[in-house]
Design a protein around this motif. Structure first.
Motif, mmCIF file in Angstrom:
data_model
loop_
_atom_site.group_PDB
_atom_site.id
_atom_site.type_symbol
_atom_site.label_atom_id
_atom_site.label_comp_id
_atom_site.label_asym_id
_atom_site.label_seq_id
_atom_site.Cartn_x
_atom_site.Cartn_y
_atom_site.Cartn_z
ATOM 1 N N ILE A 111 -116.012 -79.908 84.977
ATOM 2 C CA ILE A 111 -117.477 -79.948 85.148
ATOM 3 C C ILE A 111 -118.172 -78.922 84.248
ATOM 4 N N LEU A 112 -117.689 -77.680 84.287
ATOM 5 C CA LEU A 112 -118.378 -76.626 83.524
ATOM 6 C C LEU A 112 -118.359 -76.874 82.020
ATOM 7 N N PRO A 113 -117.150 -77.056 81.405
ATOM 8 C CA PRO A 113 -117.176 -77.285 79.955
ATOM 9 C C PRO A 113 -117.923 -78.548 79.561
ATOM 10 N N TYR A 145 -114.408 -74.442 89.476
ATOM 11 C CA TYR A 145 -113.132 -73.930 88.951
ATOM 12 C C TYR A 145 -112.575 -74.878 87.886
ATOM 13 N N MET A 146 -112.153 -74.313 86.765
ATOM 14 C CA MET A 146 -111.637 -75.165 85.681
ATOM 15 C C MET A 146 -110.241 -74.701 85.278
ATOM 16 N N PRO A 147 -109.511 -75.503 84.504
ATOM 17 C CA PRO A 147 -108.147 -75.103 84.146
ATOM 18 C C PRO A 147 -108.138 -73.684 83.576
ATOM 19 N N GLY A 182 -108.549 -72.766 76.049
ATOM 20 C CA GLY A 182 -109.309 -73.851 75.435
ATOM 21 C C GLY A 182 -110.585 -74.211 76.191
ATOM 22 N N PRO A 183 -110.501 -74.569 77.487
ATOM 23 C CA PRO A 183 -111.722 -74.932 78.224
ATOM 24 C C PRO A 183 -112.747 -73.801 78.260
ATOM 25 N N HIS A 184 -112.261 -72.552 78.347
ATOM 26 C CA HIS A 184 -113.212 -71.429 78.345
ATOM 27 C C HIS A 184 -113.946 -71.339 77.005
ATOM 28 N N LEU A 185 -113.219 -71.619 75.939
ATOM 29 C CA LEU A 185 -113.824 -71.547 74.605
ATOM 30 C C LEU A 185 -114.886 -72.633 74.424
ATOM 31 N N ILE A 186 -114.676 -73.767 75.075
ATOM 32 C CA ILE A 186 -115.640 -74.865 74.968
ATOM 33 C C ILE A 186 -116.992 -74.454 75.570
ATOM 34 N N LEU A 187 -116.962 -73.554 76.561
ATOM 35 C CA LEU A 187 -118.218 -73.058 77.140
ATOM 36 C C LEU A 187 -119.050 -72.374 76.064
ATOM 37 N N GLU A 188 -118.396 -71.524 75.269
ATOM 38 C CA GLU A 188 -119.105 -70.817 74.191
ATOM 39 C C GLU A 188 -119.663 -71.802 73.169
#
Lengths: 163, 419
Positions: free
Chosen positions: B253-255, B179-181, B185-191
């Motif tokens: 962790i994910l990003p 789970y991430m914030p 922003g953090p979701h975009l870093i995944l892409e």
């Protein structure tokens, strides 16, 4: 070789679905069957169609009886349901699986969110265009597995199978 | 039938040295091509396609209108037959040696999509909704081996799609260890990280699986352009934004893994990219490296690890908005990266004779100019003036970009003619 492996993998996929359906079917025919009160609303799912969004008396988080702490989001929650007339009502919540349950009592496993505890029994898929029944008329029959995982066996409106 | 006869004839002809092995291969290819043309253009095949489509649509409508009346067991059995039948038809087409590779690939693609439909069906019948991200992970795990075994570019794209949805759902699922914030922003870093990783790892696949490598590279470029474009608006959804910036719970962790994967991909596969020019490759790797650093900086800000500096006030549409100095800085770096990446595409396309890259680069530069105009100027002018000047900028950019593109393409063609 790759071709044969691909064929084998597709066979595994087909067997997986057959096995999954068989497991779920078995869950619905074993374990304890209990009746609980519910409050339905009717949203839609793009992939799976119309469903009732069900909320239960034991969906509201309460401090754990064994630790006194409130459930943190994402934490496992064991809700103990005790018989009261024809229904089962919440007796309390535990952070671990409770030992020594009373007669006909059941413990079900859920996961806490900020304002709600989810048990995986919050959605009941119904035919498109089904009317949402009144809250006071609706009850749900649950089947509780040995692992504490509940499944919806049936939704009843005024005691009759619905829809 | 024709192909079997041709195969027997060519085998005998090669054995008796009437034709060489190479010539036999060429004849097979020619026969396949002609079969494709014939298959697509005859009147019978056109009627066949129309009739087949009508039957399929009719069948779908018939099932849909009677869905609630169909017993669960029949639905499941029907689904299993459909899943096995779709893949089975594809296997049969491949095994029979008929020249319908694309049709077989389409059947496999449909079958891979059906897996998700199957998860939905079982979930609907048994009212399961415990952990939605698992459905996507299951889909991904089921179709990725098929993409590898069948060396399928289309199923690779579908696997990537499943993975991307899963990673976002898992990151947004409260209670997950990943789970991430819950912020943009953090979701975009995944892409951004996965886009760079795809471009890097596609270099490793270039030799063995050129089609899959090209497809993954395309997907990577798409993800990268998408994330850099949106990072160009970072100041609007950074921590100073009262709506997006309030909650900061969850792990990075994910990003961080996505950015790490991007770096590993570039290190391992970077040397195989742009083999036509080491100079261009080095610039590309520098650019992609800078993009990952930008992503890491944004993540640092999002997690509260990097102080964002003083808050600056701006008037936008009559409203006072506050953005911090670092948010502005990161936004500006994203703008610069967008333009430089666009220019790299133009330069590499012109150098390696890839018109598609020239078009992509010109489009990126043009879109960047228009976006920055509306982003920076649009909010500072009266509405009427903004549209007037905006229209002129749009027309001017379109005209200028098209002239530029044509000039480059002309130079490419002139270079070809000289060669």
């Amino acid at each position: 070789m790759r071709f044969k492996l691909a064929m084998a993998w597709v066979a595994v996929q087909v067997l997986f679905f057959a096995g999954w359906a068989a497991t779920e079917q078995r869950r619905l025919s074993s374990g304890s069957s209990i009746l609980v009160r519910t409050a339905p609303v009717d949203p839609r799912d793009l992939l799976r169609g119309q469903y009732l969004n069900l909320s239960y008396e034991f969906s509201r988080p309460q401090p754990f009886i064994d630790t006194g702490a409130s459930p943190e989001p994402g934490q496992d929650v064991w809700a103990v349901l005790t018989p009261a007339g024809e229904f089962h009502v919440p007796r309390g919540m535990f952070s671990r699986r409770p030992e020594g349950l009373g007669p006909r009592e059941v413990a079900i496993l859920g996961r806490a969110d900020r304002w709600r505890v989810f048990y995986g029994i919050e959605e009941y898929f119904v035919p498109e265009g089904s009317e949402t029944p009144a809250q006071s008329d609706t009850t749900v029959r649950l089947r509780i597995g040995k692992d504490g995982a509940p499944r919806i066996e049936a939704v009843l409106v005024r005691g009759t199978l619905w829809p | 039938m024709f192909h079997k006869r041709l195969e027997t004839l060519l085998k005998t002809a090669v054995e008796r040295q009437v034709v060489t092995f190479g010539a036999a291969e060429q004849l097979r290819d020619l026969a396949r091509e002609q079969e494709k043309e014939r298959g697509a253009l005859t009147l019978a095949s056109v009627f066949g396609w129309l009739g087949g489509s009508a039957v399929v649509i009719g069948l779908i409508l018939l099932i849909a209108s009677n869905w609630d009346g169909i017993a669960d067991g029949v639905k499941l059995a029907g689904f299993l037959a459909l899943l096995a039948g779709t893949h089975g038809a594809a296997f049969w087409l491949t095994k029979s040696g008929l020249p319908y590779e694309r049709t077989a690939a389409s059947f496999h693609f449909i079958g891979s999509g059906l897996f998700l439909a199957g998860i939905g069906l079982v979930a609907q019948i048994y009212h399961l909704n415990g952990r939605p991200p698992n459905a996507l992970l299951l889909w991904f795990a089921a179709i990725l081996p098929l993409a590898i075994l069948l060396r399928s570019a289309t199923i690779s794209v579908m696997s990537l799609f499943a993975f991307m949805i899963w990673i976002h759902m898992e990151g947004a699922f409260r209670g997950s260890g990943l789970y991430m914030p819950d912020k943009f922003g953090p979701h975009l870093i995944l892409e951004l990280g996965i886009g760079a990783a795809l471009i890097g790892f596609s270099g490793l696949l270039k030799k063995g699986e050129p089609r899959i490598a090209a497809t993954l590279r395309g997907c990577g470029a798409l993800l990268l352009f998408y994330s850099i474009y949106l990072l160009g608006f970072y100041r609007y959804y950074g921590p100073s934004d009262s709506w997006f910036g309030r909650i900061r719970e969850g792990s990075a962790i994910l990003p961080m893994s996505a950015l790490g994967l991007g770096a590993i991909g570039l290190v391992l596969g970077g040397k195989f990219l742009s083999p036509e020019s080491a100079w261009m490759r080095n610039r590309l790797l520098l650019l992609l490296g800078a993009t990952l650093v930008l992503g890491a900086a944004v993540l640092g800000v999002e997690m509260g690890a990097i102080p964002t500096g003083p808050s600056l006030e701006f008037l936008e549409f009559g409203w006072a908005r506050h953005h911090t100095l670092l948010e502005w800085l990161l936004t500006g770096i994203a703008w610069a990266l967008w333009f430089v990446l666009g220019l790299w595409c133009v330069a590499w396309g012109a150098r390696s004779d890839h018109k598609g890259y020239v078009n992509l680069g010109v489009l990126a530069v043009g879109a960047g100019i228009v976006t920055r105009f509306f982003d920076l100027m649009g909010s500072m002018a009266q509405t009427g003036t903004m549209f007037l000047v905006g229209g002129v900028v749009l027309l001017g950019t379109g005209f200028g970009m098209e002239r530029w593109r044509r000039k480059i393409v002309k130079q490419m063609l002139a270079g070809k003619a000289v060669a």
